[in-house]
Motif scaffolding. Structure first.
Motif, PDB file in Angstrom:
ATOM      1  N   GLU A   1      44.518  49.257  55.156  1.00 23.58           N
ATOM      2  CA  GLU A   1      43.637  48.113  54.912  1.00 23.58           C
ATOM      3  C   GLU A   1      43.092  48.142  53.491  1.00 23.58           C
ATOM      4  OE1 GLU A   1      43.557  50.136  57.413  1.00 23.58           O
ATOM      5  OE2 GLU A   1      43.446  49.038  59.312  1.00 23.58           O
ATOM      6  N   ALA A   2      42.696  49.340  53.028  1.00 21.61           N
ATOM      7  CA  ALA A   2      42.164  49.470  51.673  1.00 21.61           C
ATOM      8  C   ALA A   2      43.255  49.193  50.640  1.00 21.61           C
ATOM      9  CB  ALA A   2      41.588  50.866  51.471  1.00 21.61           C
ATOM     10  N   VAL A   3      44.461  49.698  50.880  1.00 18.73           N
ATOM     11  CA  VAL A   3      45.567  49.486  49.935  1.00 18.73           C
ATOM     12  C   VAL A   3      45.887  48.002  49.815  1.00 18.73           C
ATOM     13  CG1 VAL A   3      48.041  49.830  49.586  1.00 18.73           C
ATOM     14  CG2 VAL A   3      46.588  51.769  50.192  1.00 18.73           C
ATOM     15  N   ARG A   4      45.973  47.310  50.940  1.00 18.73           N
ATOM     16  CA  ARG A   4      46.293  45.885  50.905  1.00 18.73           C
ATOM     17  C   ARG A   4      45.211  45.081  50.195  1.00 18.73           C
ATOM     18  NH1 ARG A   4      48.501  44.789  57.092  1.00 18.73           N
ATOM     19  NH2 ARG A   4      50.467  45.964  56.892  1.00 18.73           N
ATOM     20  N   ARG A   5      43.938  45.426  50.447  1.00 21.04           N
ATOM     21  CA  ARG A   5      42.840  44.706  49.801  1.00 21.04           C
ATOM     22  C   ARG A   5      42.866  44.901  48.291  1.00 21.04           C
ATOM     23  NH1 ARG A   5      38.404  46.522  47.768  1.00 21.04           N
ATOM     24  NH2 ARG A   5      38.565  48.541  48.838  1.00 21.04           N
ATOM     25  N   ILE A   6      43.052  46.136  47.858  1.00 22.25           N
ATOM     26  CA  ILE A   6      43.049  46.430  46.426  1.00 22.25           C
ATOM     27  C   ILE A   6      44.221  45.750  45.728  1.00 22.25           C
ATOM     28  CG2 ILE A   6      43.317  48.293  44.740  1.00 22.25           C
ATOM     29  CD1 ILE A   6      41.776  50.079  46.774  1.00 22.25           C
ATOM     30  N   LEU A   7      45.396  45.796  46.353  1.00 23.81           N
ATOM     31  CA  LEU A   7      46.557  45.133  45.755  1.00 23.81           C
ATOM     32  C   LEU A   7      46.370  43.615  45.713  1.00 23.81           C
ATOM     33  CD1 LEU A   7      49.493  47.191  47.309  1.00 23.81           C
ATOM     34  CD2 LEU A   7      48.791  47.153  44.903  1.00 23.81           C
ATOM     35  N   ARG A   8      45.817  43.057  46.771  1.00 27.20           N
ATOM     36  CA  ARG A   8      45.571  41.611  46.805  1.00 27.20           C
ATOM     37  C   ARG A   8      44.639  41.194  45.673  1.00 27.20           C
ATOM     38  NH1 ARG A   8      44.295  41.533  51.674  1.00 27.20           N
ATOM     39  NH2 ARG A   8      42.026  41.580  51.496  1.00 27.20           N
ATOM     40  N   GLU A   9      43.581  41.975  45.466  1.00 26.29           N
ATOM     41  CA  GLU A   9      42.641  41.659  44.392  1.00 26.29           C
ATOM     42  C   GLU A   9      43.299  41.837  43.022  1.00 26.29           C
ATOM     43  OE1 GLU A   9      39.303  44.177  45.106  1.00 26.29           O
ATOM     44  OE2 GLU A   9      38.620  43.052  46.868  1.00 26.29           O
ATOM     45  N   ALA A  10      44.157  42.861  42.899  1.00 21.63           N
ATOM     46  CA  ALA A  10      44.849  43.086  41.623  1.00 21.63           C
ATOM     47  C   ALA A  10      45.805  41.944  41.322  1.00 21.63           C
ATOM     48  CB  ALA A  10      45.600  44.421  41.665  1.00 21.63           C
ATOM     49  N   PHE A  11      46.536  41.483  42.325  1.00 18.98           N
ATOM     50  CA  PHE A  11      47.474  40.383  42.120  1.00 18.98           C
ATOM     51  C   PHE A  11      46.736  39.095  41.760  1.00 18.98           C
ATOM     52  CE2 PHE A  11      50.596  42.488  45.323  1.00 18.98           C
ATOM     53  CZ  PHE A  11      50.957  43.414  44.354  1.00 18.98           C
ATOM     54  N   ALA A  12      45.542  38.916  42.334  1.00 18.15           N
ATOM     55  CA  ALA A  12      44.777  37.695  42.073  1.00 18.15           C
ATOM     56  C   ALA A  12      44.292  37.629  40.636  1.00 18.15           C
ATOM     57  CB  ALA A  12      43.587  37.602  43.031  1.00 18.15           C
ATOM     58  N   ARG A  13      44.242  38.784  39.954  1.00 18.96           N
ATOM     59  CA  ARG A  13      43.773  38.799  38.560  1.00 18.96           C
ATOM     60  C   ARG A  13      44.889  38.510  37.558  1.00 18.96           C
ATOM     61  NH1 ARG A  13      40.849  43.190  40.697  1.00 18.96           N
ATOM     62  NH2 ARG A  13      42.402  44.673  39.929  1.00 18.96           N
ATOM     63  N   ILE A  14      46.107  38.366  38.032  1.00 21.18           N
ATOM     64  CA  ILE A  14      47.222  38.060  37.129  1.00 21.18           C
ATOM     65  C   ILE A  14      47.080  36.632  36.617  1.00 21.18           C
ATOM     66  CG2 ILE A  14      49.728  37.843  36.926  1.00 21.18           C
ATOM     67  CD1 ILE A  14      49.988  39.928  39.134  1.00 21.18           C
ATOM     68  N   SER A  15      47.168  36.461  35.330  1.00 21.61           N
ATOM     69  CA  SER A  15      47.011  35.135  34.726  1.00 21.61           C
ATOM     70  C   SER A  15      48.076  34.169  35.239  1.00 21.61           C
ATOM     71  CB  SER A  15      47.102  35.240  33.196  1.00 21.61           C
ATOM     72  OG  SER A  15      47.145  33.949  32.616  1.00 21.61           O
ATOM     73  N   PRO A  16      47.686  32.930  35.566  1.00 20.81           N
ATOM     74  CA  PRO A  16      48.673  31.927  36.010  1.00 20.81           C
ATOM     75  C   PRO A  16      49.655  31.541  34.915  1.00 20.81           C
ATOM     76  CG  PRO A  16      46.516  30.916  35.680  1.00 20.81           C
ATOM     77  CD  PRO A  16      46.310  32.400  35.588  1.00 20.81           C
ATOM     78  N   GLU A  17      49.343  31.935  33.688  1.00 25.31           N
ATOM     79  CA  GLU A  17      50.232  31.618  32.571  1.00 25.31           C
ATOM     80  C   GLU A  17      51.420  32.582  32.468  1.00 25.31           C
ATOM     81  OE1 GLU A  17      47.891  31.531  29.068  1.00 25.31           O
ATOM     82  OE2 GLU A  17      46.595  29.883  29.737  1.00 25.31           O
ATOM     83  N   VAL A  18      51.375  33.667  33.221  1.00 24.27           N
ATOM     84  CA  VAL A  18      52.486  34.625  33.187  1.00 24.27           C
ATOM     85  C   VAL A  18      53.685  33.999  33.898  1.00 24.27           C
ATOM     86  CG1 VAL A  18      53.273  36.911  33.886  1.00 24.27           C
ATOM     87  CG2 VAL A  18      50.897  36.573  33.178  1.00 24.27           C
ATOM     88  N   PRO A  19      54.860  34.023  33.287  1.00 27.25           N
ATOM     89  CA  PRO A  19      56.056  33.426  33.898  1.00 27.25           C
ATOM     90  C   PRO A  19      56.373  34.036  35.259  1.00 27.25           C
ATOM     91  CG  PRO A  19      56.451  33.956  31.603  1.00 27.25           C
ATOM     92  CD  PRO A  19      55.136  34.580  31.958  1.00 27.25           C
ATOM     93  N   PRO A  20      56.793  33.208  36.220  1.00 24.73           N
ATOM     94  CA  PRO A  20      57.107  33.718  37.567  1.00 24.73           C
ATOM     95  C   PRO A  20      58.131  34.836  37.574  1.00 24.73           C
ATOM     96  CG  PRO A  20      57.024  31.319  37.562  1.00 24.73           C
ATOM     97  CD  PRO A  20      56.939  31.750  36.124  1.00 24.73           C
ATOM     98  N   ASP A  21      59.125  34.782  36.675  1.00 21.17           N
ATOM     99  CA  ASP A  21      60.150  35.824  36.677  1.00 21.17           C
ATOM    100  C   ASP A  21      59.616  37.158  36.150  1.00 21.17           C
ATOM    101  OD1 ASP A  21      59.808  34.935  34.117  1.00 21.17           O
ATOM    102  OD2 ASP A  21      61.932  34.947  33.587  1.00 21.17           O
ATOM    103  N   THR A  22      58.425  37.119  35.566  1.00 25.24           N
ATOM    104  CA  THR A  22      57.765  38.348  35.123  1.00 25.24           C
ATOM    105  C   THR A  22      56.793  38.846  36.173  1.00 25.24           C
ATOM    106  OG1 THR A  22      57.927  37.663  32.801  1.00 25.24           O
ATOM    107  CG2 THR A  22      56.324  39.383  33.323  1.00 25.24           C
TER     108      THR A  22
END
Length: 228
Positions: free
Chosen positions: A40-61
């Motif tokens: 549960e902790a791993v999934r929460r931390i990864l979810r929060e980390a992914f949410a901080r990725i800029s929307p300007e980063v290309p999808p293939d990256t």
């Protein structure tokens, strides 16, 4: 022994046994409990980390980045679990533009309890701590710094060294290690162990590694036992 980042430690009563601890962590770091609630902790931390990725980063990256981030994070957690640790603390947010290559693993060491009283003189606590630190220790590069003192009123031994690279265990670069081992109040057969590791900016002797070691020592000054 359990961890609590926010619980205020109550005053110890004579003969009371410590049942947990607390540390005051800065926001870039997260605690992952390893005995329950790990996934549960791993999934929460990864979810929060992914949410901080800029929307300007290309999808293939984004896709490869997410997969690599998850792989590294889960590998660090799995390594700590193989060592039967209690908790692992990892920096999940960058500091400025720097991603910190570091971890703190908390575990406990148990000594055989005496079967009867009066079985002969026991080794001094400091000697016991040094022996425990020597168990399963990786090969050190250069000198080892060893000192003793107290953390929150309990005897503690601190060891600092550079661990050699160990590709078989996934440790390709050498790493700077600092370990604290402390006698658990009220229970001489149990010892608390906090092990910090960093590769710095690629060199365990560089300025970043030095700064992180200083940070870890400051973190251990916030350590408090918890009593129930």
């Amino acid at each position: 022994m359990s961890a609590d980042r926010t619980d205020m430690t109550a005053a110890r009563q004579p003969g009371e046994i410590a049942t947990g601890y607390r540390l005051i962590l800065p926001s870039p770091w997260e605690q992952v409990p390893l005995r329950q609630g790990t996934e549960e902790a791993v999934r929460r931390i990864l979810r929060e980390a992914f949410a901080r990725i800029s929307p300007e980063v290309p999808p293939d990256t984004v896709g490869p980045y997410k997969r690599e981030l998850e792989r590294r994070f889960r590998a660090a957690v799995a390594e700590a679990r193989r060592g039967r640790a209690l908790d692992v603390y990892l920096p999940v947010r960058p500091v400025g533009e720097t991603n910190l290559g570091a971890s703190v693993v908390v575990s406990e060491a148990l000594l055989p309890r005496p079967r009867r009283q009066g079985g002969g003189a026991s080794a001094p606590p400091t000697e016991v701590a040094v022996r425990l630190l020597a168990r399963d220790a990786p090969a050190a590069v250069g000198e080892t710094d060893l000192s003793s003192g107290e953390i929150d009123g309990a005897l503690a031994v601190r060891r600092e060294y550079v661990a050699a690279a160990d590709p078989a265990r996934g440790a390709d670069p050498a790493a700077r290690r600092v370990e604290y081992i402390a006698s658990v109040p009220g229970d001489p057969a149990r010892w608390f162990v906090a092990a910090f590791s960093t590769v710095g900016a690629g060199d365990p002797g560089d300025e970043l590694a030095e700064a992180l070691v200083t940070w870890f020592d400051a973190l251990m000054e916030t350590f408090r036992w918890r009593y129930t």
